[in-house]
Each structure stands twice: as C-alpha cells, then as structure tokens.
Design a protein around this motif. Sequence first.
Motif, mmCIF file in Angstrom:
data_model
loop_
_atom_site.group_PDB
_atom_site.id
_atom_site.type_symbol
_atom_site.label_atom_id
_atom_site.label_comp_id
_atom_site.label_asym_id
_atom_site.label_seq_id
_atom_site.Cartn_x
_atom_site.Cartn_y
_atom_site.Cartn_z
ATOM 1 N N ILE A 29 0.839 -1.198 0.000
ATOM 2 C CA ILE A 29 0.000 0.000 0.000
ATOM 3 C C ILE A 29 0.871 1.244 0.000
ATOM 4 C CG2 ILE A 29 -1.670 1.330 1.350
ATOM 5 C CD1 ILE A 29 -2.853 -1.429 2.208
ATOM 6 N N ALA A 30 1.948 1.235 0.763
ATOM 7 C CA ALA A 30 2.855 2.382 0.795
ATOM 8 C C ALA A 30 3.449 2.637 -0.591
ATOM 9 C CB ALA A 30 3.966 2.148 1.814
ATOM 10 N N ARG A 31 3.828 1.580 -1.291
ATOM 11 C CA ARG A 31 4.390 1.734 -2.647
ATOM 12 C C ARG A 31 3.343 2.228 -3.634
ATOM 13 N NH1 ARG A 31 6.685 -3.279 -1.293
ATOM 14 N NH2 ARG A 31 5.212 -4.327 -2.651
ATOM 15 N N GLU A 36 -1.898 7.348 2.711
ATOM 16 C CA GLU A 36 -2.683 8.296 3.500
ATOM 17 C C GLU A 36 -4.164 7.926 3.486
ATOM 18 O OE1 GLU A 36 -3.730 11.091 6.103
ATOM 19 O OE2 GLU A 36 -1.694 10.490 5.625
ATOM 20 N N GLN A 37 -4.701 7.546 2.328
ATOM 21 C CA GLN A 37 -6.107 7.139 2.251
ATOM 22 C C GLN A 37 -6.342 5.874 3.071
ATOM 23 O OE1 GLN A 37 -4.184 7.997 -0.307
ATOM 24 N NE2 GLN A 37 -5.270 9.469 -1.582
ATOM 25 N N HIS A 38 -5.379 4.965 3.047
ATOM 26 C CA HIS A 38 -5.496 3.728 3.823
ATOM 27 C C HIS A 38 -5.495 4.032 5.320
ATOM 28 C CE1 HIS A 38 -3.899 -0.114 5.579
ATOM 29 N NE2 HIS A 38 -4.895 -0.550 4.848
ATOM 30 N N ARG A 39 -4.635 4.928 5.748
ATOM 31 C CA ARG A 39 -4.585 5.301 7.170
ATOM 32 C C ARG A 39 -5.891 5.954 7.609
ATOM 33 N NH1 ARG A 39 1.563 7.480 7.390
ATOM 34 N NH2 ARG A 39 2.528 5.449 7.661
ATOM 35 N N GLN A 40 -6.434 6.823 6.764
ATOM 36 C CA GLN A 40 -7.703 7.464 7.100
ATOM 37 C C GLN A 40 -8.819 6.425 7.230
ATOM 38 O OE1 GLN A 40 -8.345 10.534 4.189
ATOM 39 N NE2 GLN A 40 -6.635 11.769 4.950
ATOM 40 N N LEU A 41 -8.816 5.440 6.343
ATOM 41 C CA LEU A 41 -9.801 4.374 6.422
ATOM 42 C C LEU A 41 -9.626 3.565 7.703
ATOM 43 C CD1 LEU A 41 -12.080 2.638 5.336
ATOM 44 C CD2 LEU A 41 -10.416 1.478 3.864
ATOM 45 N N GLN A 42 -8.389 3.234 8.041
ATOM 46 C CA GLN A 42 -8.136 2.480 9.268
ATOM 47 C C GLN A 42 -8.568 3.265 10.509
ATOM 48 O OE1 GLN A 42 -3.943 1.405 8.855
ATOM 49 N NE2 GLN A 42 -4.595 -0.730 8.772
ATOM 50 N N GLU A 43 -8.294 4.568 10.512
ATOM 51 C CA GLU A 43 -8.696 5.396 11.649
ATOM 52 C C GLU A 43 -10.210 5.426 11.791
ATOM 53 O OE1 GLU A 43 -6.907 9.256 11.302
ATOM 54 O OE2 GLU A 43 -4.879 8.428 11.342
ATOM 55 N N CYS A 44 -10.905 5.574 10.674
ATOM 56 C CA CYS A 44 -12.363 5.582 10.711
ATOM 57 C C CYS A 44 -12.887 4.248 11.242
ATOM 58 C CB CYS A 44 -12.933 5.858 9.319
ATOM 59 S SG CYS A 44 -14.752 5.926 9.293
ATOM 60 N N MET A 45 -12.316 3.158 10.755
ATOM 61 C CA MET A 45 -12.753 1.832 11.208
ATOM 62 C C MET A 45 -12.486 1.644 12.702
ATOM 63 S SD MET A 45 -14.195 0.069 8.837
ATOM 64 C CE MET A 45 -14.024 -1.570 9.527
ATOM 65 N N ALA A 46 -11.371 2.161 13.190
ATOM 66 C CA ALA A 46 -11.057 2.037 14.605
ATOM 67 C C ALA A 46 -12.054 2.828 15.456
ATOM 68 C CB ALA A 46 -9.636 2.515 14.875
ATOM 69 N N VAL A 58 -13.634 4.642 2.277
ATOM 70 C CA VAL A 58 -13.586 3.444 1.422
ATOM 71 C C VAL A 58 -13.490 3.869 -0.038
ATOM 72 C CG1 VAL A 58 -14.917 1.460 0.587
ATOM 73 C CG2 VAL A 58 -14.800 1.925 3.042
ATOM 74 N N ARG A 59 -14.344 4.823 -0.432
ATOM 75 C CA ARG A 59 -14.330 5.284 -1.832
ATOM 76 C C ARG A 59 -13.014 5.974 -2.189
ATOM 77 N NH1 ARG A 59 -19.801 6.128 -0.655
ATOM 78 N NH2 ARG A 59 -19.432 8.260 0.018
ATOM 79 N N ALA A 60 -12.487 6.787 -1.282
ATOM 80 C CA ALA A 60 -11.228 7.493 -1.555
ATOM 81 C C ALA A 60 -10.081 6.505 -1.728
ATOM 82 C CB ALA A 60 -10.919 8.476 -0.419
ATOM 83 N N ALA A 63 -10.605 4.568 -5.044
ATOM 84 C CA ALA A 63 -10.303 5.407 -6.212
ATOM 85 C C ALA A 63 -8.799 5.568 -6.378
ATOM 86 C CB ALA A 63 -10.973 6.774 -6.066
ATOM 87 N N CYS A 64 -8.086 5.738 -5.277
ATOM 88 C CA CYS A 64 -6.631 5.867 -5.341
ATOM 89 C C CYS A 64 -6.007 4.590 -5.907
ATOM 90 C CB CYS A 64 -6.073 6.176 -3.964
ATOM 91 S SG CYS A 64 -4.280 6.434 -3.949
ATOM 92 N N MET A 65 -6.438 3.443 -5.413
ATOM 93 C CA MET A 65 -5.899 2.171 -5.891
ATOM 94 C C MET A 65 -6.256 1.937 -7.363
ATOM 95 S SD MET A 65 -4.046 0.963 -3.478
ATOM 96 C CE MET A 65 -3.793 -0.765 -3.853
ATOM 97 N N ALA A 66 -7.453 2.343 -7.769
ATOM 98 C CA ALA A 66 -7.859 2.183 -9.173
ATOM 99 C C ALA A 66 -6.988 3.049 -10.080
ATOM 100 C CB ALA A 66 -9.331 2.550 -9.334
ATOM 101 N N ARG A 67 -6.696 4.290 -9.640
ATOM 102 C CA ARG A 67 -5.809 5.158 -10.433
ATOM 103 C C ARG A 67 -4.432 4.528 -10.557
ATOM 104 N NH1 ARG A 67 -8.412 9.097 -7.339
ATOM 105 N NH2 ARG A 67 -6.651 9.222 -5.900
ATOM 106 N N ARG A 68 -3.963 3.941 -9.492
ATOM 107 C CA ARG A 68 -2.647 3.274 -9.499
ATOM 108 C C ARG A 68 -2.633 2.137 -10.519
ATOM 109 N NH1 ARG A 68 2.815 2.827 -8.548
ATOM 110 N NH2 ARG A 68 3.272 0.749 -7.843
ATOM 111 N N GLN A 69 -3.690 1.335 -10.528
ATOM 112 C CA GLN A 69 -3.756 0.214 -11.471
ATOM 113 C C GLN A 69 -3.797 0.709 -12.909
ATOM 114 O OE1 GLN A 69 -7.119 -2.093 -10.133
ATOM 115 N NE2 GLN A 69 -5.798 -3.451 -8.952
#
Length: 82
Positions: A29-31, A36-46, A58-60, A63-69
């Motif tokens: 995920i870092a690569r 940052e989007q993953h951390r925000q998601l984890q914080e929300c889930m916590a 989740v959407r953010a 979307a970030c991962m889709a752009r990466r792909q």
Amino acid sequence: MAKAGHGWSGAAAERSEAEEGEDPLDARIARSGCLEQHRQLQECMAERRDWRHCQEQVRAFGACMARRQQRQRGPGPAQLPD
C-alpha cells in the motif's frame, strides 16, 4: 499481534510484532501512493467499528488504488482507423 485492519490473517495474529517486521500488505500500500487514504480508512474503522460509516474513506482509498492500477497498465491498445 495482528495490525489493525488485518484481522483476517490468522497466521499474522499468531506472530509477535517483533517477528513480523514490516507487513507485506502495508508495504504494498505504501508503494502504491495510497498510504494516507489507507490510514484514514483504518482510523475511521477504529473509531466507528463499522465500515458502512466509513464510505467516504472506502471510496477514496478505492479510487486511489484504481488510479494506481490504470497507471500501471498504461494506455490501452491503439485503435486502428477504419
């Protein structure tokens, strides 16, 4: 102990933090550039304990991962003129 957000991995839960080293999923995920989007998601889930209350994050992250792909695939095949 398993890291937050990775509770589905029974093997990781059995290893101690010292034995784990860097989590391969976290490294990937870092690569991706979406850490940052993953951390925000984890914080929300916590905080909320229910992914349904974290849809914006989740959407953010998705979307970030889709752009990466899409960047990895590059442009699609060139279309030939008719």
